[in-house]
Design a protein around this motif. Structure first.
Motif, PDB file in Angstrom:
ATOM      1  N   ARG A 143       0.831  -1.440   0.048  1.00  0.00           N
ATOM      2  CA  ARG A 143      -0.048   0.149   0.035  1.00  0.00           C
ATOM      3  C   ARG A 143       1.017   1.209  -0.051  1.00  0.00           C
ATOM      4  O   ARG A 143       2.135   1.320   0.530  1.00  0.00           O
ATOM      5  N   VAL A 182       0.424   5.665   0.457  1.00  0.00           N
ATOM      6  CA  VAL A 182      -0.689   6.684   0.796  1.00  0.00           C
ATOM      7  C   VAL A 182       0.068   7.943   0.170  1.00  0.00           C
ATOM      8  O   VAL A 182       1.382   8.657   0.666  1.00  0.00           O
ATOM      9  N   ARG A 216      -4.640  11.629  -0.358  1.00  0.00           N
ATOM     10  CA  ARG A 216      -5.322  12.609   0.588  1.00  0.00           C
ATOM     11  C   ARG A 216      -6.102  13.631  -0.480  1.00  0.00           C
ATOM     12  O   ARG A 216      -5.183  14.187  -1.215  1.00  0.00           O
ATOM     13  N   TRP A 274      -3.725   5.092  -1.800  1.00  0.00           N
ATOM     14  CA  TRP A 274      -4.665   6.017  -1.121  1.00  0.00           C
ATOM     15  C   TRP A 274      -4.104   7.426  -1.111  1.00  0.00           C
ATOM     16  O   TRP A 274      -2.844   7.602  -1.186  1.00  0.00           O
TER      17      TRP A 274
END
Length: 209
Positions: free
Chosen positions: A62, A64, A92, A90
């Motif tokens: 993963r 981010v 933001r 992922w």
């Protein structure tokens, strides 16, 4: 990717959970600041696919993208990760428009940390709940103090599903750990309950005196 306030707190939390973390930021001062606290901190341009390939980011399950200050850098980083075939990206977002762009270029999960935190804190301020998690379909799980008027009663006697529209799923007696609730659970003075239900119903139950 991105060691601003959100990124550094996320990386620190994952490290404390025993996860292997690679943190990337283009700012050398941030890299130096966090190098002693995180597993691996690297100065690199996350928008460059070649740099990410050299860092072997695809060996991680993963990633981010925590970049918030630059929409362009955020989007280009997600695009580069998509080109590398990352299985879980992922990202933001700082606005709905930003979120739509991130999704369109390949982000699998888009998060709004500031908005989510703001909503949660708002519920804590205006109600008596101790903690609060809201879901998209007008559903919430919260921890609340046992209302004084309900002390000494069992859940079988109280029937909170029918009377208040909430389900008690856990209970904590002072000095003891949380336990799953059952019909025989007796509500203790100073105790804490974990309840689930519609947002309005959960808040009304928390507000009982």
């Amino acid at each position: 990717m991105g060691l601003g306030r959100f990124g550094c707190h996320l990386a620190g939390s994952l490290t404390r959970m025993g996860r292997e973390v690679l943190a990337i930021d283009r700012d050398p001062e941030k890299v130096q600041r966090w190098s002693a606290q995180l597993d691996r901190v690297v100065q690199a341009d996350s928008t460059e696919e070649g740099a990410l390939r050299q860092l072997d980011v695809t060996s991680f399950g993963r990633v981010v993208v925590a970049i918030g200050a630059s929409l362009e850098a955020s989007v280009l980083t997600v695009l580069a990760l998509t080109e590398l075939g990352m299985p879980q990206i992922w990202a933001r977002a700082t606005s709905q428009k930003h979120a739509r762009i991130l999704s369109s270029v390949g982000a699998h999960h888009v998060i709004f940390p500031e908005a989510e935190t703001g909503e949660r804190v708002a519920h804590l301020i205006v109600s008596r709940v101790l903690d609060f998690v809201e879901f998209d379909d007008d559903f919430a799980i919260a921890s609340v103090r046992v209302p004084e008027s309900l002390v000494g009663r069992t859940l079988l006697d109280l029937r909170p599903d029918d009377r208040y529209g909430v389900r008690v799923i856990g209970a904590k007696v002072p000095g003891e750990p949380f336990r799953y609730a059952s019909d025989s659970t007796r509500l203790a003075k100073g105790g804490v309950l974990v309840v689930e239900g519609g947002i309005d119903q959960v808040q009304r139950f928390a507000g009982l005196s």
